[in-house]
Enzyme design. Sequence first.
Site, mmCIF file in Angstrom:
data_model
loop_
_atom_site.group_PDB
_atom_site.id
_atom_site.type_symbol
_atom_site.label_atom_id
_atom_site.label_comp_id
_atom_site.label_asym_id
_atom_site.label_seq_id
_atom_site.Cartn_x
_atom_site.Cartn_y
_atom_site.Cartn_z
ATOM 1 N N ASP A 174 -1.848 6.610 6.314
ATOM 2 C CA ASP A 174 -2.861 5.641 5.890
ATOM 3 C C ASP A 174 -3.095 4.733 7.093
ATOM 4 O O ASP A 174 -2.226 3.956 7.479
ATOM 5 C CB ASP A 174 -2.315 4.852 4.696
ATOM 6 C CG ASP A 174 -3.244 3.716 4.261
ATOM 7 O OD1 ASP A 174 -4.281 3.486 4.915
ATOM 8 O OD2 ASP A 174 -2.913 3.058 3.247
ATOM 9 N N TRP A 211 0.837 -1.209 0.000
ATOM 10 C CA TRP A 211 0.000 0.000 0.000
ATOM 11 C C TRP A 211 0.862 1.244 0.000
ATOM 12 O O TRP A 211 0.544 2.233 -0.670
ATOM 13 C CB TRP A 211 -0.976 -0.019 1.176
ATOM 14 C CG TRP A 211 -1.908 -1.183 1.118
ATOM 15 C CD1 TRP A 211 -1.999 -2.206 2.019
ATOM 16 C CD2 TRP A 211 -2.868 -1.479 0.082
ATOM 17 N NE1 TRP A 211 -2.964 -3.107 1.605
ATOM 18 C CE2 TRP A 211 -3.503 -2.693 0.426
ATOM 19 C CE3 TRP A 211 -3.248 -0.845 -1.094
ATOM 20 C CZ2 TRP A 211 -4.500 -3.284 -0.364
ATOM 21 C CZ3 TRP A 211 -4.234 -1.417 -1.884
ATOM 22 C CH2 TRP A 211 -4.848 -2.621 -1.510
ATOM 23 N N LYS A 241 -11.896 -2.299 6.861
ATOM 24 C CA LYS A 241 -11.063 -3.169 7.685
ATOM 25 C C LYS A 241 -11.536 -3.148 9.142
ATOM 26 O O LYS A 241 -11.617 -4.168 9.784
ATOM 27 C CB LYS A 241 -9.593 -2.734 7.621
ATOM 28 C CG LYS A 241 -9.043 -2.530 6.208
ATOM 29 C CD LYS A 241 -8.774 -3.828 5.489
ATOM 30 C CE LYS A 241 -8.559 -3.670 3.987
ATOM 31 N NZ LYS A 241 -7.546 -2.723 3.565
HETATM 32 C C1 LIG Z 1 -6.980 -2.228 2.190
HETATM 33 C C2 LIG Z 1 -5.975 -1.149 2.274
HETATM 34 C C3 LIG Z 1 -5.889 -0.133 1.322
HETATM 35 C C4 LIG Z 1 -6.789 -0.086 0.100
HETATM 36 O O1 LIG Z 1 -8.039 0.304 0.462
HETATM 37 P P1 LIG Z 1 -9.200 0.551 -0.619
HETATM 38 O O2 LIG Z 1 -10.253 1.174 0.231
HETATM 39 O O3 LIG Z 1 -9.561 -0.781 -1.178
HETATM 40 O O4 LIG Z 1 -8.661 1.461 -1.667
HETATM 41 C C5 LIG Z 1 -4.951 0.850 1.497
HETATM 42 N N1 LIG Z 1 -4.126 0.845 2.556
HETATM 43 C C6 LIG Z 1 -4.161 -0.114 3.496
HETATM 44 C C7 LIG Z 1 -3.225 -0.063 4.657
HETATM 45 C C8 LIG Z 1 -5.085 -1.143 3.381
HETATM 46 O O5 LIG Z 1 -5.143 -2.104 4.312
#
Ligand SMILES: *Cc1c(COP(=O)(O)O)cnc(C)c1O
Length: 355
Positions: A166, A99, A190
Amino acid sequence: MKKHNFNAGPSILPREVIEKTAQAILDYNGSGLSLMEISHRAKDFQPVVDEAIALFKELLHIPDGYSVLFLGGGASMEFCMVPYNFLEKKAAYLNTGTWAKKAIKEAKAFGEVVEVASSEAENFTYIPKAFTVPEDVDYFHITTNNTIYGTELHDDLNVNVPMVADMSSDIFSRPIDVSKYICIYGGAQKNLAPAGVTFVIVRNDALGKVSRHIPTMLNYQTHVDKGSMFNTPPVVPIYAALQTLRWIKKEGGVEEMQRRAKERAELLYAEIDRNKLFRGTVCKEDRSLMNICFVMNDEYKDLEAEFLKFATDHGMVGIKGHRSVGGFRASCYNAMALESVKALVACMQEFEKLH
Ligand SMILES: *Cc1c(COP(=O)(O)O)cnc(C)c1O
C-alpha cells in the site's frame, strides 16, 4: 494571506494540475464540451489513459510484464481485492498502523494471515525490523508510509517472497524497485490526484493463481484485459493524475521528488528537535518524509490549542494531528513547496518566543 496546505488527504496538488484540470472541465481540448460530459471511450480521452500509464511506467521504471490500472473504490477496496486475487492459502502482513490493520482484517476472510510483527503496543511509533517472513506465503504485505502515525519504510525490503504494498501516501516520492512486488496500490488523493481514482500496478503473471471464483469487478484480470475500461473509470481524477505525472516528469522525476522531500523533512524535524516547545512522536530512523507528526513537550501541553490557533492565523492549514496521535501533523506531499515548510518553522519559532 497565503494558505499553506498541510492536509493529510485529500491534499495539496501542484497549482498547474488544478488549473489544467479546471480548464479541461470548462472546455476539453477546444471541443466546446466539458471533460465531465464526454464518454470515457471518446477518442480524445483514450490518449489520457495511455499517457498516464506510460508515465507511470517511465517514472517508476516499471519492468515489462506489469499492468497499470485506474480503478474506483480507494485503497480500502484493495485491502479486499489483494487477498481475493493473490491469497490462496497463507499471506504475511506487517502491522505498522491503522491502514495495515484494516488490510489484515480483510485478508483474514480469505485465508491464513501471519502477522510477522507489529508496533501496535507502542502506538505504532516505529517500524518493526526484526521479523522473518515465512517462505511459504503467497505474498508479504507492507504499508510503506503510515499516514496517520508518521512512520515510513525508506527503502524496499529484502525478503524471499513477492511483496504487495500500500503506497497510498508515498507513491512517486522515491524510486522503488517494482520487480520486488506483485502489486502496488494506493488511493490517489494523497500524492497524485483528487479522490476518486485508485492506482494499481500488478504483475501479470501473478494473476490467475487462486482457485476461488472472483467476482468480475474485483478481479484484476478484468481490468487488465479491458485497460481499466471495463466500466466507466473516474475520468476527471485520471485526467488530473496525468497532469501530476507530467509535472513530476518536468520537475525531474521521482529522484527530484525524493530530494525535495528530504529537504523539507530535514528542515521541519530539525526545528521540532530544537524547539523547546515541541517533540517528535516516532523513532528517528523511521520518521516519515511525507507526514511529519509532533506534539507539545509535556511542560507545554496546555499550549496545544493556542499553537493550533496561532498557526492557523498565520495561514497553516490541516496541521491538527490525527486523533490517534494527537498534537500536530504536517503532511508534506510532493507538491509542497519548501517555502511553506519554512513558514511553518517560522511560526514555531515565533510561538516559542512568546513562551
Ligand atoms: C488514506 C490511506 C488509505 C485509505 O485510502 P482510501 O482511498 O480512502 O480508501 C489507505 N492506506 C493508506 C496508507 C492511506 O494513507
